[in-house]
Design a protein around this motif. Structure first.
Motif, short mmCIF file in Angstrom:
data_model
loop_
_atom_site.label_atom_id
_atom_site.label_comp_id
_atom_site.label_asym_id
_atom_site.label_seq_id
_atom_site.Cartn_x
_atom_site.Cartn_y
_atom_site.Cartn_z
N LEU A 167 -6.48 -4.03 -8.29
CA LEU A 167 -5.14 -3.60 -7.91
C LEU A 167 -5.01 -2.08 -7.97
O LEU A 167 -4.39 -1.46 -7.09
N ARG A 168 -5.61 -1.47 -9.00
CA ARG A 168 -5.58 0.00 -9.08
C ARG A 168 -6.36 0.62 -7.92
O ARG A 168 -5.93 1.62 -7.33
N PHE A 169 -7.51 0.03 -7.61
CA PHE A 169 -8.34 0.53 -6.51
C PHE A 169 -7.58 0.43 -5.18
O PHE A 169 -7.55 1.39 -4.40
N MET A 170 -6.94 -0.71 -4.91
CA MET A 170 -6.23 -0.90 -3.65
C MET A 170 -5.02 0.01 -3.54
O MET A 170 -4.66 0.46 -2.44
N GLU A 171 -4.39 0.32 -4.67
CA GLU A 171 -3.27 1.27 -4.64
C GLU A 171 -3.75 2.64 -4.17
O GLU A 171 -3.05 3.34 -3.41
N GLN A 172 -4.94 3.04 -4.59
CA GLN A 172 -5.48 4.31 -4.14
C GLN A 172 -5.96 4.23 -2.69
O GLN A 172 -5.88 5.21 -1.96
N TYR A 186 -15.01 -6.37 2.34
CA TYR A 186 -15.19 -6.76 0.94
C TYR A 186 -13.88 -6.66 0.15
O TYR A 186 -13.69 -7.36 -0.84
N CYS A 187 -12.98 -5.79 0.59
CA CYS A 187 -11.64 -5.78 -0.01
C CYS A 187 -10.95 -7.12 0.26
O CYS A 187 -10.27 -7.66 -0.62
N VAL A 188 -11.14 -7.64 1.47
CA VAL A 188 -10.54 -8.93 1.84
C VAL A 188 -11.17 -10.05 1.03
O VAL A 188 -10.48 -10.93 0.51
N LEU A 189 -12.50 -10.05 0.92
CA LEU A 189 -13.18 -11.09 0.15
C LEU A 189 -12.74 -11.09 -1.31
O LEU A 189 -12.53 -12.16 -1.91
N LYS A 190 -12.59 -9.89 -1.87
CA LYS A 190 -12.18 -9.81 -3.28
C LYS A 190 -10.73 -10.26 -3.44
O LYS A 190 -10.36 -10.88 -4.45
N PHE A 191 -9.89 -9.98 -2.47
CA PHE A 191 -8.50 -10.45 -2.49
C PHE A 191 -8.47 -11.98 -2.53
O PHE A 191 -7.74 -12.59 -3.31
N LEU A 192 -9.29 -12.59 -1.68
CA LEU A 192 -9.36 -14.05 -1.65
C LEU A 192 -9.87 -14.60 -2.98
O LEU A 192 -9.42 -15.64 -3.46
N ASP A 193 -10.80 -13.88 -3.60
CA ASP A 193 -11.38 -14.31 -4.87
C ASP A 193 -10.37 -14.23 -6.02
O ASP A 193 -10.38 -15.06 -6.93
N LEU A 194 -9.48 -13.24 -5.98
CA LEU A 194 -8.57 -12.98 -7.11
C LEU A 194 -7.14 -13.47 -6.89
O LEU A 194 -6.32 -13.38 -7.81
N ILE A 195 -6.84 -14.00 -5.71
CA ILE A 195 -5.45 -14.30 -5.38
C ILE A 195 -4.83 -15.30 -6.34
O ILE A 195 -3.63 -15.26 -6.62
#
Length: 638
Positions: A167-172, A186-195
């Motif tokens: 979340l901190r990374f995506m805010e930046q 990979y941002c999308v894949l990680k979003f799916l992993d953590l949703i």
């Protein structure tokens, strides 16, 4: 040495506080060269400061209004104090970049751009966020692009991110300009992993970032389909936490490239909200966001009728200022609800009020390219009037007049970008509806040879038009048959359906054309007499210009217009023609019975398999599998 460095930082902090406390009195921070001496001392000792001292220095610097770096502030001439602060800011940024670009093991002195240091790097980014807002050359821009570089084994690093770090990374990410090598996927894949670990506000914040950087994906990609479905399921499970901001950011991300597979989940969410009475506590903007799929999936029932009525009722409670200041997306979504999903007297009354307010108080809104979908929806509902049409056809943003002809601007007519092409198609469709519904309109309209070129380009399969229509060829007809036809399944399907009709009715009784040319729908015309036998197509009909509406001579028999669509999936075409029912009506008005050879009636496995076959194998497969189904559809429809 450390004491001396700490003393420099302390003096800078004290001087900053003094200036900040007395800023309104006009105190000069460089009295007795105090600020100049501090800047010079920093320049001489900055390479000896440790990382913590550098971070503290930037924190102190953030209290200076002159340190904030924005593009609009950089174009004016700075005074002496502002120059000193800017120089100090650049000095600190360059030192951070130097130490981050150097591979050293001492973390007190160096912080390299690696995943091992991600928490420290994000700390530094959050400090710089308040100062350096010019994306191109900022520390944050360099740091985030390095961490997400696809050429630096991004996969393994993203796998190790926990939710808070992500979340901190995506805010930046939202604050920088991403390079081509940044691995958005990979941002999308990680979003799916953590949703499953995220709250709704956290999901909305990530959706906001991804919308900003165009990470919505396509409707066919399995990862994006799964992610968007999971987001809606999460909203349904936690519907009590839904707010206007959550709906706005989530659907801003879901709507572009929205997959057909989420229709059921979307309706389940709407039903849950209605059952709990939640729409009453949401603003109009939030509800319009929730209904945003209406602007893409117009061939599906993606909107609960009760929710549509609530949105229309809330719109009727708003005054004219709400609509006169609304953006084009809001106007498009409201009009789509009425045009495609809930055509009621209240809805038509609402759109009529909006149209009249715009004409009276801000007629220029009808001349903006972004408002063409709203204008198209008014035309579909037969709510366009002469004044509105004249504003559209004289818009300097859309058309130009030369030698007595009105033509589409060249930057639009020959555009390659999808949104510009859609704008051209909207403009042609608006004129098409106008010619059908406002026959007494005598104002400016698209005309001349340039209209023919635009109609030619708007056709779904221009290469399949008869030779009579290729007076100004975009390519050589023979090379088109050699190069375009074999590589395109759409051309192959068109040719085989044409051949199927020829086999049934004879070559002289089948003619390929566009009966309503401004809508870009290509098909085959067939005439049947009272006994159901085919009639030869008149030569006078074949010689009609490309841009002319083809009217049937009913004395010859029943005129059929065959065209092939997937009535479930061809949403852009459905929007352009006002929906299948509206197109049926328009064809009937000029004497044609529309026959849609619906690809959705074929088993999906057949369509997918034949489209993947080599050309040499397609004919045999079509003969044995597809053609019998199409012949049955033709017999049923006729």
């Amino acid at each position: 040495d450390n004491a001396a460095k700490d003393d420099l930082l302390t003096r800078f902090a004290r001087h900053t506080k003094t200036y900040h406390d007395y800023m309104e009195t006009g105190l000069d921070p460089n009295t007795n060269n105090a600020l100049s001496d501090l800047a010079a001392e920093y320049s001489n000792t900055i390479t000896n400061l440790n990382v913590e001292q550098l971070k503290s220095s930037v924190k102190v610097l953030s209290w200076w209004p002159q340190a904030v770096k924005k593009r609009n502030l950089l174009i004016r001439v700075p005074d002496q104090n502002e120059t000193l602060i800017r120089d100090l800011c650049e000095l600190l940024k360059d030192e951070f970049l130097r130490r981050s670009s150097t591979i050293r093991s001492n973390k007190e002195e160096y912080i390299t751009f690696s995943y091992d240091n991600i928490e420290e790097i994000l700390d530094i980014c959050e400090i710089w966020t308040n100062i350096d807002m010019v994306q191109g050359d900022s520390y944050n821009n360099m740091a985030i692009n390095k961490l997400g570089d696809s050429e630096r084994k991004t996969t393994s690093r993203f796998k190790r991110m926990d939710k808070d770090t992500y979340l901190r990374f995506m805010e930046q990410v939202s604050r920088v300009r991403l390079r081509k090598t940044f691995h958005s996927y990979y941002c999308v894949l990680k979003f799916l992993d953590l949703i499953h670990e995220m709250s709704l506000p956290e999901i909305a914040s990530v959706c906001r970032v991804m919308s900003k950087h165009g990470m919505s994906g396509t409707s066919a990609h399995p990862v994006y389909k799964n992610l968007k479905k999971q987001i809606i399921v999460k909203l349904t499970e936690n519907h009590q936490e839904i707010t206007d901001d959550v709906l706005y950011h989530v659907y801003n991300y879901i709507n572009p490239g929205a997959p057909y597979d989420i229709v059921d989940e979307n309706l389940a969410l709407q039903n849950k909200l209605l059952k709990e009475g939640i729409p009453d506590s949401l603003s109009l903007a939030g509800l319009i966001s929730c209904a945003g799929l209406c602007s893409r999936l117009v061939t599906y029932q993606v909107l609960n009728k009760d929710l549509a009525d609530i949105i229309v009722d809330k719109c009727l409670q708003e005054d004219k200022e709400f609509f006169l200041t609304a953006n084009s997306k809001t106007l498009r979504d409201i009009s789509n609800i009425v045009a495609y999903f809930r055509d009621t007297p209240k809805g038509r009354y609402l759109l009529t009020k909006i149209r009249d307010w715009i004409l009276e108080y801000d007629p220029g809104m009808f001349q903006k390219r972004d408002n063409l979908p709203f204008c198209l929806n008014l035309s579909i509902l037969k709510l366009a009037n002469h004044q509105m049409m004249e504003l559209i056809m004289t818009s300097p943003n859309l058309v130009e007049s030369k030698n007595g002809e009105v033509r589409i601007l060249r930057k639009l007519a020959f555009a390659a970008h999808g949104s510009l092409i859609f704008s051209v198609n909207c403009l042609l469709s608006i004129q098409g509806f106008m010619e059908q519904d406002l026959p007494t309109y005598a104002g400016p309209r698209l005309s001349g040879i340039h209209l023919g070129e635009s109609v030619f380009e708007s056709c779904r399969l221009p290469g399949a038009l008869p030779d009579e229509y290729h007076k100004k060829k975009k390519w050589d007809k023979e090379s088109d048959k050699e190069d375009v036809y074999p590589s395109s399944y759409k051309y192959f399907l068109h040719d085989r359906i044409t051949q199927c009709l020829v086999n049934l009715y004879g070559v002289d009784s089948v003619f390929t054309t566009m009966v309503l040319p401004l809508f870009g729908v290509l098909g085959q015309v067939v005439i049947l007499d009272r006994q159901g036998d085919p009639v030869k197509i008149p030569e006078t009909f074949k010689q009609l210009p490309l841009t002319e509406v083809k009217k049937a001579d009913k004395s010859l028999g029943t005129w059929l217009f065959f065209t092939n669509f997937n009535t479930e999936r061809d949403c852009p075409i459905a929007m352009q023609i006002g929906g299948w029912a509206r197109f049926h009506q328009m064809c009937a008005d000029i004497g044609f019975h529309l026959v849609i050879l619906d690809k959705s009636r074929l088993p999906s496995a057949i369509d997918e398999e034949i489209s993947e076959l080599e050309l040499i194998d397609r004919d045999e497969y079509f003969d044995n599998v597809s053609e019998p189904i199409y012949k049955r559809i033709i017999k049923e429809e006729t």
